[in-house]
Design a protein around this motif. Structure first.
Motif, PDB file in Angstrom:
ATOM      1  N   THR A 150      69.956  24.335  30.710  1.00  0.00           N
ATOM      2  CA  THR A 150      70.926  23.244  30.529  1.00  0.00           C
ATOM      3  C   THR A 150      70.333  21.840  30.526  1.00  0.00           C
ATOM      4  O   THR A 150      70.961  20.926  29.976  1.00  0.00           O
ATOM      5  N   TYR A 151      69.186  21.625  31.129  1.00  0.00           N
ATOM      6  CA  TYR A 151      68.717  20.257  31.372  1.00  0.00           C
ATOM      7  C   TYR A 151      68.589  19.432  30.091  1.00  0.00           C
ATOM      8  O   TYR A 151      69.112  18.318  29.992  1.00  0.00           O
ATOM      9  N   ALA A 152      67.902  19.986  29.079  1.00  0.00           N
ATOM     10  CA  ALA A 152      67.657  19.224  27.851  1.00  0.00           C
ATOM     11  C   ALA A 152      68.962  18.875  27.146  1.00  0.00           C
ATOM     12  O   ALA A 152      69.149  17.737  26.683  1.00  0.00           O
ATOM     13  N   GLU A 153      69.891  19.817  27.070  1.00  0.00           N
ATOM     14  CA  GLU A 153      71.145  19.548  26.361  1.00  0.00           C
ATOM     15  C   GLU A 153      72.034  18.566  27.117  1.00  0.00           C
ATOM     16  O   GLU A 153      72.718  17.748  26.507  1.00  0.00           O
ATOM     17  N   ARG A 210      71.027  16.074  28.936  1.00  0.00           N
ATOM     18  CA  ARG A 210      70.473  14.740  28.703  1.00  0.00           C
ATOM     19  C   ARG A 210      70.801  14.243  27.300  1.00  0.00           C
ATOM     20  O   ARG A 210      71.130  13.069  27.105  1.00  0.00           O
ATOM     21  N   GLU A 211      70.737  15.134  26.324  1.00  0.00           N
ATOM     22  CA  GLU A 211      70.964  14.713  24.941  1.00  0.00           C
ATOM     23  C   GLU A 211      72.452  14.569  24.618  1.00  0.00           C
ATOM     24  O   GLU A 211      72.861  13.613  23.957  1.00  0.00           O
ATOM     25  N   ARG A 212      73.259  15.486  25.116  1.00  0.00           N
ATOM     26  CA  ARG A 212      74.673  15.522  24.735  1.00  0.00           C
ATOM     27  C   ARG A 212      75.498  14.495  25.471  1.00  0.00           C
ATOM     28  O   ARG A 212      76.381  13.859  24.894  1.00  0.00           O
ATOM     29  N   TRP A 213      75.235  14.306  26.770  1.00  0.00           N
ATOM     30  CA  TRP A 213      76.049  13.376  27.559  1.00  0.00           C
ATOM     31  C   TRP A 213      75.302  12.085  27.909  1.00  0.00           C
ATOM     32  O   TRP A 213      75.834  11.255  28.638  1.00  0.00           O
ATOM     33  N   ARG A 214      74.084  11.949  27.423  1.00  0.00           N
ATOM     34  CA  ARG A 214      73.310  10.734  27.642  1.00  0.00           C
ATOM     35  C   ARG A 214      73.111  10.424  29.122  1.00  0.00           C
ATOM     36  O   ARG A 214      73.182   9.270  29.550  1.00  0.00           O
ATOM     37  N   ALA A 244      71.232  14.124  35.529  1.00  0.00           N
ATOM     38  CA  ALA A 244      71.259  15.491  35.013  1.00  0.00           C
ATOM     39  C   ALA A 244      70.864  16.491  36.098  1.00  0.00           C
ATOM     40  O   ALA A 244      71.478  17.560  36.232  1.00  0.00           O
ATOM     41  N   THR A 268      76.368   5.374  32.807  1.00  0.00           N
ATOM     42  CA  THR A 268      76.028   5.741  31.426  1.00  0.00           C
ATOM     43  C   THR A 268      75.964   4.513  30.528  1.00  0.00           C
ATOM     44  O   THR A 268      75.395   4.584  29.430  1.00  0.00           O
TER      45      THR A 268
END
Length: 390
Positions: free
Chosen positions: A52-55, A57-61, A67, A135
């Protein structure tokens, strides 16, 4: 000794919008991670982080720390759920409630609390402001306020993470403080017995009665108003009922703080310990009429007991819990026990020795004596590790 201090944030409208967007993003990410954890059966931080970590960070900024906290919050939620299922909180395995709780992913509310560590949150105690990650970027000079005593504790003893919480449109930071315990009094000269009841919330063996007629009348007014609003079943009535419920809870909490502070201060001043009733099962074992049951159930006696325990631990005052069985029927002078010793709610009159006293005062003497016996037999002082003081 760990205490929790809650401070109120005073953000501008722009800052409040950024904080709200941050909470929503973090909890959406945690809910998505909970779904992945459920499908992949990955419920440990390191294991779930790979999925889950990479997504996140990318999806929810989200930042790196945010994260990580979202993933850890998800794993902690599943750990709590597992413990509740094991302890029977959701009924027996195979029951509808148990199946419903274990058969779907954990879901987080949009405004559920979000943890912040020192990389995401810094405190400026002199200016009474914080710098907090969101954010929308880092918000600086977000003002906070609180009672002077609490702010002193916060500045001197804050350790570890703090939680950002939104309650009723108001913003709070809940910080953990690690305070050195006072030197325990291992040789108390006696004990202060505390009897908890309906008419008087707390009566001590010194004769002090806390919160009698005035508070009882206000509680009755609150109960009548709550009943009227519940009968209407309109949106405005429900909104008002929710508002008054919060006000009633805050009033009860304030009263419990005041009662516990007085009891602990008196015990500390006189070099004594405190003997409390064991509150486990108090509602099940109390045999009362319906109006009295409503009054009993509407007061947070466990909260009062925890307040006394942690304030006593902070002051070095020993606390013991005793079995309250028959303390209201036992004579504190000759120890004859009979139901007939209580001819009226507030009157104690021993059938054997003729001793007459206020019933609650007599019960507090019995609790005091039992407390001393428990202490002599080697009981240890008890106090919770983590309790709200705000």
């Amino acid at each position: 000794m760990k205490l929790v201090v809650r401070v109120k944030l005073l953000p501008t409208p722009v800052q409040a919008a950024a904080l709200e967007a941050t909470l929503h993003a973090c909890n959406q990410a945690a809910t998505w991670a909970a779904g992945v954890a459920f499908e992949e059966n990955a419920r440990r931080p390191l294991e779930l982080r790979k999925h889950t970590y990479a997504e996140i960070r990318e999806r929810w900024r989200l930042g790196a720390q945010a994260a990580q906290h979202a993933i850890k919050k998800t794993c902690d939620a599943y750990t709590t759920l597992k413990a509740n299922l094991r302890n029977g909180r959701y009924g027996r395995p195979g029951s509808r409630r148990h199946t419903r709780a274990s058969g779907k992913p954990v879901v987080f509310r949009p405004q559920a609390a979000q943890p912040y560590d020192d990389r995401m949150l810094s405190w400026q105690h002199q200016a009474r402001t914080v710098s907090i990650w969101t954010t929308a970027g880092r918000l600086k000079n977000v003002a906070f306020t609180g009672q002077a005593e609490q702010l002193e504790v916060l500045a001197a003893h804050r350790r570890g993470e703090s939680d950002l919480v939104c309650q009723g449109g108001k913003w709070f930071l809940i910080a953990t403080c690690d305070i050195d315990e006072a030197t325990a009094n291992t040789h108390p000269v006696g004990f202060v017995g505390v009897d908890l009841g309906i008419v008087n919330i707390a009566v001590t063996s010194d004769g002090a009665r806390h919160c009698g007629r005035r508070v009882r009348r206000k509680r009755e007014q609150d109960r009548d108003l709550r009943s009227k609003l519940q009968k209407k079943q309109t949106k405005s009535a429900k909104r008002r009922a929710k508002k008054y419920a919060g006000r009633e809870a805050r009033r009860a909490k304030d009263i419990n703080h005041k009662i516990s502070k007085r009891i602990v201060a008196e015990a500390e001043r006189t070099g004594r310990g405190i003997a409390l009733e064991t509150l486990t099962g108090i509602r099940e074992r109390a045999r009362l009429r319906k109006p009295q049951r409503t009054t009993l159930h509407s007061w947070p006696f466990a909260q009062l007991g925890s307040f006394i325990a942690y304030k006593a631990k902070r002051a070095g005052v020993p606390v013991v819990n005793v079995d309250p069985a028959y303390t209201s029927q036992e004579c504190s002078q000759c120890h004859h026990t009979a139901r007939g010793n209580r001819p009226a709610q507030a009157v104690f009159s021993c059938r054997v020795c003729g001793f007459v006293d206020h019933a609650d005062h007599n019960a507090s003497h019995n609790i005091r004596q039992r407390g001393w016996m428990v202490w002599v037999c080697g009981a240890q002082s008890t106090a919770p590790e983590l309790t709200l003081i705000a």
